[in-house]
Design a protein around this motif. Sequence first.
Motif, PDB file in Angstrom:
ATOM      1  N   CYS A  95       0.784  -1.331   0.007  1.00  0.00           N
ATOM      2  CA  CYS A  95       0.107  -0.022   0.026  1.00  0.00           C
ATOM      3  C   CYS A  95       0.676   1.303   0.139  1.00  0.00           C
ATOM      4  CB  CYS A  95      -1.087  -0.122   1.401  1.00  0.00           C
ATOM      5  SG  CYS A  95      -0.130   0.485   2.896  1.00  0.00           S
ATOM      6  N   LEU A 101      -3.150   5.818   1.837  1.00  0.00           N
ATOM      7  CA  LEU A 101      -3.839   5.116   3.152  1.00  0.00           C
ATOM      8  C   LEU A 101      -4.210   6.087   4.162  1.00  0.00           C
ATOM      9  CD1 LEU A 101      -5.210   2.672   4.444  1.00  0.00           C
ATOM     10  CD2 LEU A 101      -2.774   2.388   5.252  1.00  0.00           C
ATOM     11  N   ALA A 121      -0.790   1.265  10.191  1.00  0.00           N
ATOM     12  CA  ALA A 121      -1.477   0.662   8.877  1.00  0.00           C
ATOM     13  C   ALA A 121      -1.472  -0.894   9.336  1.00  0.00           C
ATOM     14  CB  ALA A 121      -0.512   1.086   7.730  1.00  0.00           C
ATOM     15  N   VAL A 164      -4.876  -2.725   8.554  1.00  0.00           N
ATOM     16  CA  VAL A 164      -5.267  -2.618   7.192  1.00  0.00           C
ATOM     17  C   VAL A 164      -4.486  -3.824   6.415  1.00  0.00           C
ATOM     18  CG1 VAL A 164      -5.349  -1.345   5.188  1.00  0.00           C
ATOM     19  CG2 VAL A 164      -5.782  -0.123   7.176  1.00  0.00           C
ATOM     20  N   GLN A 178      -5.463  -7.224   7.521  1.00  0.00           N
ATOM     21  CA  GLN A 178      -6.727  -7.477   7.232  1.00  0.00           C
ATOM     22  C   GLN A 178      -6.697  -8.186   5.623  1.00  0.00           C
ATOM     23  OE1 GLN A 178      -9.927  -4.624   7.987  1.00  0.00           O
ATOM     24  NE2 GLN A 178     -10.961  -5.122   6.355  1.00  0.00           N
ATOM     25  N   SER A 179      -6.032  -7.357   4.875  1.00  0.00           N
ATOM     26  CA  SER A 179      -5.942  -7.745   3.623  1.00  0.00           C
ATOM     27  C   SER A 179      -5.214  -9.211   3.407  1.00  0.00           C
ATOM     28  CB  SER A 179      -5.313  -6.780   2.666  1.00  0.00           C
ATOM     29  OG  SER A 179      -6.144  -5.462   2.614  1.00  0.00           O
TER      30      SER A 179
END
Length: 370
Positions: free
Chosen positions: A105, A110, A219, A222, A225-226
């Motif tokens: 990312c 973000l 982060a 995030v 989770q991905s």
Amino acid sequence: MACTSRIIPLNLSRSTGALKVECFRIDESGYTGFDLLNPEQRFQGATAIAIGDDEARRLIREHLPTLQADELKYRALARRSANRPRLMALQRDLLSHYKCATYVCDKRYLLLLMFLDYAVEPFYYERGMDFYQDGQNYALASLLYTVGPALLGQGALDRLLASFQRAVKEKSPAALTTLVQAARASRWQELPEVLGPLAQFAAPECLRAIAAPGVSTDAALVVLQSLVSRMEIMADGPYRVEHDQSKNLLTYHDLLQRYIRHEDMVTFRQSEIASITFPLKLQSVTQVDSRNSPAVQLADVMIGAAIEAASTLTGQRAGALDAQEVMALYADHQLIHMLPSIDFDEQKRFRQGTQAAQVIDYFAENFHEP
């Protein structure tokens, strides 16, 4: 880093009987905590690979037969031009024959999404509007990323984002006031739909959201989770995770613990190709000394090359490997990315019907630090 392995088995209450539990090895790169504006580390990511240490050791011997170092580290290996074709061949082998997923990312993008989540969306929620419908928050963040620096005035977007992440971290009246002042000092009238809640109204619902306990610009949630959503798809049944015991990965470790302990039955659609269902198939997470885990070292090579490729393709710095060739090694389902895009029609199609608002609320309630 300690010289001996520190093994921390977690949540063994879900008995898997005689089932063989698959193991994914994880490593990360680019972690800077709450500061997502670090100019030296623009990208953050992680890689998961389902491979055993014996097989990983065999691949390392095969592709890097003259390796003298005790530990495989991408950055050190890539410095030597003789290693570069071997590193490419190693990644090609891993991506062709093993279950792999890499997440990358752009941290500035973000941070813009987080700004919209906490400094904008609560204003619209209070007025009965779905700010996330069909992924319009991603489109707005991409618009801000692309034209915000010119539209809002010289340095205004940087000051706004720096004030935002400081306000989220400190949660003090002074920091919140500084954030509102930064919004008002910009040419916010150019994008009143985005900056109006702070600049025009100092919306108390937005300030409360920013100051809420557990809200953070870190982060790690995030990224995890991905990556977990992809591992859940790749795993044929129950699986476990091993990762390095570095300080950076402690945050990932704690989050994975909470994921494992979560027993509610729920599914969320996140995009056209991603969803996440609880309870997870993930059974346990273990920290290991990467020097004793060739499989974790391979994850280091994968994420190191991917982060370097992203930096090269965006003109930040030239990498050792050909960035286009590195990215071409990945099939679509093996690479997850969060990058700005001004193809707004495609963004809308990709995120049509997603449950973004519900996902954010659910994860904030169940997985943020108290």
